[in-house]
Design a protein around this motif. Structure first.
Motif, PDB file in Angstrom:
ATOM      1  N   GLY A 156      -1.364 -28.968   2.532  1.00  0.00           N
ATOM      2  CA  GLY A 156      -0.458 -29.786   3.223  1.00  0.00           C
ATOM      3  C   GLY A 156      -0.322 -31.141   2.579  1.00  0.00           C
ATOM      4  N   LEU A 157      -1.611 -31.666   2.060  1.00  0.00           N
ATOM      5  CA  LEU A 157      -1.563 -32.950   1.412  1.00  0.00           C
ATOM      6  C   LEU A 157      -0.636 -33.126   0.120  1.00  0.00           C
ATOM      7  CD1 LEU A 157      -2.707 -36.127   1.625  1.00  0.00           C
ATOM      8  CD2 LEU A 157      -4.660 -35.279   0.244  1.00  0.00           C
ATOM      9  N   GLY A 158      -0.714 -32.072  -0.584  1.00  0.00           N
ATOM     10  CA  GLY A 158       0.099 -31.912  -1.702  1.00  0.00           C
ATOM     11  C   GLY A 158       1.679 -31.618  -1.594  1.00  0.00           C
ATOM     12  N   GLY A 209       6.723 -34.169  -1.205  1.00  0.00           N
ATOM     13  CA  GLY A 209       8.049 -34.424  -0.476  1.00  0.00           C
ATOM     14  C   GLY A 209       8.293 -35.958  -0.522  1.00  0.00           C
ATOM     15  N   ALA A 210       7.411 -36.743  -0.361  1.00  0.00           N
ATOM     16  CA  ALA A 210       7.596 -38.274  -0.494  1.00  0.00           C
ATOM     17  C   ALA A 210       8.101 -38.663  -1.838  1.00  0.00           C
ATOM     18  CB  ALA A 210       6.531 -39.019  -0.237  1.00  0.00           C
ATOM     19  N   GLY A 211       7.847 -37.825  -2.658  1.00  0.00           N
ATOM     20  CA  GLY A 211       8.242 -38.209  -3.858  1.00  0.00           C
ATOM     21  C   GLY A 211       9.824 -37.714  -4.326  1.00  0.00           C
ATOM     22  N   LEU A 212      10.275 -36.760  -3.626  1.00  0.00           N
ATOM     23  CA  LEU A 212      11.625 -36.274  -3.581  1.00  0.00           C
ATOM     24  C   LEU A 212      12.551 -36.886  -2.834  1.00  0.00           C
ATOM     25  CD1 LEU A 212      10.845 -32.406  -3.669  1.00  0.00           C
ATOM     26  CD2 LEU A 212      11.373 -33.773  -5.796  1.00  0.00           C
ATOM     27  N   LEU A 213      11.950 -37.786  -2.022  1.00  0.00           N
ATOM     28  CA  LEU A 213      12.954 -38.440  -0.968  1.00  0.00           C
ATOM     29  C   LEU A 213      12.906 -40.084  -0.999  1.00  0.00           C
ATOM     30  CD1 LEU A 213      11.816 -36.372   2.189  1.00  0.00           C
ATOM     31  CD2 LEU A 213      14.031 -36.082   1.119  1.00  0.00           C
ATOM     32  N   ASP A 218      15.230 -42.030  -1.616  1.00  0.00           N
ATOM     33  CA  ASP A 218      15.888 -42.945  -0.907  1.00  0.00           C
ATOM     34  C   ASP A 218      15.576 -43.403   0.706  1.00  0.00           C
ATOM     35  OD1 ASP A 218      17.943 -42.552  -2.929  1.00  0.00           O
ATOM     36  OD2 ASP A 218      18.886 -41.061  -2.277  1.00  0.00           O
ATOM     37  N   LEU A 219      14.599 -42.702   1.113  1.00  0.00           N
ATOM     38  CA  LEU A 219      14.071 -42.951   2.551  1.00  0.00           C
ATOM     39  C   LEU A 219      13.116 -43.964   2.434  1.00  0.00           C
ATOM     40  CD1 LEU A 219      14.251 -39.249   4.333  1.00  0.00           C
ATOM     41  CD2 LEU A 219      15.824 -41.246   4.417  1.00  0.00           C
ATOM     42  N   TRP A 220      12.909 -44.294   1.206  1.00  0.00           N
ATOM     43  CA  TRP A 220      11.410 -45.212   1.461  1.00  0.00           C
ATOM     44  C   TRP A 220      11.848 -46.550   1.916  1.00  0.00           C
ATOM     45  CZ3 TRP A 220       8.698 -45.009  -4.213  1.00  0.00           C
ATOM     46  CH2 TRP A 220       8.073 -43.513  -4.177  1.00  0.00           C
ATOM     47  N   THR A 221      12.814 -46.938   1.938  1.00  0.00           N
ATOM     48  CA  THR A 221      13.131 -48.200   2.640  1.00  0.00           C
ATOM     49  C   THR A 221      13.187 -48.170   4.305  1.00  0.00           C
ATOM     50  OG1 THR A 221      15.604 -47.840   2.383  1.00  0.00           O
ATOM     51  CG2 THR A 221      14.689 -49.004   0.691  1.00  0.00           C
ATOM     52  N   GLU A 222      13.163 -46.938   4.974  1.00  0.00           N
ATOM     53  CA  GLU A 222      13.093 -46.924   6.257  1.00  0.00           C
ATOM     54  C   GLU A 222      11.702 -47.060   6.556  1.00  0.00           C
ATOM     55  OE1 GLU A 222      16.037 -46.522   7.998  1.00  0.00           O
ATOM     56  OE2 GLU A 222      17.127 -46.306   6.260  1.00  0.00           O
ATOM     57  N   SER A 223      11.546 -47.751   7.680  1.00  0.00           N
ATOM     58  CA  SER A 223      10.286 -48.050   8.111  1.00  0.00           C
ATOM     59  C   SER A 223       9.675 -46.755   8.826  1.00  0.00           C
ATOM     60  CB  SER A 223      10.174 -49.333   9.292  1.00  0.00           C
ATOM     61  OG  SER A 223      10.414 -50.244   8.477  1.00  0.00           O
ATOM     62  N   TRP A 224      10.396 -46.159   9.495  1.00  0.00           N
ATOM     63  CA  TRP A 224      10.023 -44.865  10.253  1.00  0.00           C
ATOM     64  C   TRP A 224       9.488 -43.848   9.258  1.00  0.00           C
ATOM     65  CZ3 TRP A 224      11.994 -40.177   8.940  1.00  0.00           C
ATOM     66  CH2 TRP A 224      13.082 -39.899   8.433  1.00  0.00           C
ATOM     67  N   PHE A 225      10.213 -43.636   7.988  1.00  0.00           N
ATOM     68  CA  PHE A 225       9.846 -42.816   7.191  1.00  0.00           C
ATOM     69  C   PHE A 225       8.479 -42.992   6.625  1.00  0.00           C
ATOM     70  CE2 PHE A 225       9.794 -40.980   2.799  1.00  0.00           C
ATOM     71  CZ  PHE A 225       9.803 -39.874   3.009  1.00  0.00           C
ATOM     72  N   LEU A 238       5.875 -44.750   8.042  1.00  0.00           N
ATOM     73  CA  LEU A 238       5.102 -44.671   9.037  1.00  0.00           C
ATOM     74  C   LEU A 238       4.618 -43.087   8.944  1.00  0.00           C
ATOM     75  CD1 LEU A 238       6.256 -46.883  11.728  1.00  0.00           C
ATOM     76  CD2 LEU A 238       4.145 -47.130  10.556  1.00  0.00           C
ATOM     77  N   VAL A 239       5.745 -42.168   9.238  1.00  0.00           N
ATOM     78  CA  VAL A 239       5.292 -40.793   8.878  1.00  0.00           C
ATOM     79  C   VAL A 239       4.531 -40.376   7.914  1.00  0.00           C
ATOM     80  CG1 VAL A 239       6.472 -38.533   8.711  1.00  0.00           C
ATOM     81  CG2 VAL A 239       7.639 -40.141  10.460  1.00  0.00           C
ATOM     82  N   ILE A 240       4.980 -40.821   6.663  1.00  0.00           N
ATOM     83  CA  ILE A 240       3.906 -40.655   5.639  1.00  0.00           C
ATOM     84  C   ILE A 240       2.622 -41.075   5.504  1.00  0.00           C
ATOM     85  CG2 ILE A 240       3.866 -40.872   2.911  1.00  0.00           C
ATOM     86  CD1 ILE A 240       5.992 -38.865   3.614  1.00  0.00           C
ATOM     87  N   LEU A 241       2.637 -42.274   6.001  1.00  0.00           N
ATOM     88  CA  LEU A 241       1.074 -42.851   6.004  1.00  0.00           C
ATOM     89  C   LEU A 241       0.415 -42.043   7.029  1.00  0.00           C
ATOM     90  CD1 LEU A 241       2.056 -46.711   6.079  1.00  0.00           C
ATOM     91  CD2 LEU A 241       0.794 -45.287   4.165  1.00  0.00           C
TER      92      LEU A 241
END
Length: 342
Positions: A307-309, A314-318, A320-327, A329-332
């Motif tokens: 799951g961690l991998g 997934g975070a690396g492929l997305l 464009d969503l890094w500027t979104e606070s909600w995204f 928070l979900v990753i963290l």
């Protein structure tokens, strides 16, 4: 500790809280604050890498604890108290660093000493847990210990981040030292086994159990240690831990640089997010303690690693969503939760 399940589990959670407190400052709040203060990525990476080295040398501390102890105070407890006292002093020294961004080397080595005492305490507490916890309590106790550690670093990350911004490094060190002192007092007033001394000058004697467990020669310690290390299961776990910690080191170094420097969030926001995500993940992680006792750890460990991998891929492929606070928070949160299971 041997007389009461509640006292055992709650005490180990408190001891792990003490280990988490410096992690919150050194691994979360300080890197984000240094990024905000204009420290370079190279300086932050140097700080994280060097200050974290003591955690890699716990293997050296274990045999020393196996060989030497003040048995009248307990087999592991003297090491717990001594390491907590050293941790308290080291945090105070860290707070004396003038202009941390310009004196990154001095700051790094003070943080190294802080982590050295925290790592020694980690070994002592884990050893004491193996000595006094019945096997059917270990999964549950481990969940509470992990909860204590996460609660420690989540709370200290949030509070120290605010203290760094308002009062500088000295103020953050004072806040952190206050928490460590309270836990140091707890270590002094709780006996490992009934009948032992609270302090070297008080009444008490070494118990038969402590004397029987204590190793008396280096040969048996080193032979037994080597026998365990070369087992196939140990080799696989060491390799797993190596790769897990590589990603962890990259995460700790790169995340505050990206979030604070490149995305423009404040260091206090970043630390608060980590604190909130970590605390919620720790509460949910308590559920998995009894599951480990019932079904074993291998399936949960494998699932969490996969799951961690997948999460980081997934975070690396997305991007464009890094500027979104909600995204973010979900990753963290997901990272903290999966790490808690591991």
């Amino acid at each position: 500790l041997t007389e009461s399940r509640f006292l055992r589990i709650s005490s180990f959670a408190i001891f792990y809280l003490a280990q988490g407190l410096p992690i919150g400052l050194i691994s979360i709040a300080l890197p984000a604050w240094l990024a905000e203060q204009g420290a370079s990525a190279a300086d932050i990476a140097y700080f994280v890498a060097i200050s974290g080295l003591p955690w890699g040398f716990k293997l050296l501390a274990g045999p020393v604890m196996d060989r030497f102890s003040l048995l009248a105070m307990g087999r592991r407890r003297p090491w717990v108290i001594a390491s907590q006292g050293g941790l308290l002093i080291a945090i105070c020294l860290l707070g004396t660093t003038h202009d941390p961004v310009e004196n990154i080397v001095l700051l790094t080595w003070f943080a190294f000493v802080v982590n050295m005492f925290a790592a020694v305490q980690d070994v002592a507490v884990d050893g004491m847990a193996i000595d006094v916890l019945p096997e059917d309590e270990r999964g549950r106790a481990n969940a509470f210990m992990a909860f204590g550690q996460v609660a420690g670093y989540s709370g200290s990350a949030a509070i120290c981040a605010i203290a760094l911004v308002r009062f500088g490094l000295a103020g953050a060190a004072i806040v952190l030292a206050s928490g460590v002192f309270g836990i140091f007092v707890w270590g002094v007033i709780v006996r490992e086994r009934q009948g032992e001394k609270l302090l070297p000058w008080t009444e008490g004697v070494a118990t038969d159990r402590s004397v029987a467990l204590q190793a008396t020669d280096w040969t048996s310690i080193l032979v037994n240690l080597l026998r365990v290390i070369v087992m196939p299961a140990s080799s696989l776990l060491i390799l797993m831990a190596l790769f897990w910690r590589i990603q962890s080191g990259f995460w700790v170094t790169a995340t505050p640089i990206v979030v604070v420097n490149q995305l423009g969030f404040s260091s206090t926001d970043y630390s608060s997010w980590i604190a909130t995500a970590g605390f919620i993940a720790a509460v949910l992680g308590l559920v998995f303690g009894p599951m480990i006792d019932r079904s074993g750890s291998r399936k949960l460990l494998l699932s969490a690693l996969i799951g961690l991998g997948a999460l980081h891929t997934g975070a690396g492929l997305l991007v464009d969503l890094w500027t979104e606070s909600w995204f973010l928070l979900v990753i963290l949160f997901a990272d903290q939760f999966l790490t808690q299971i591991i």
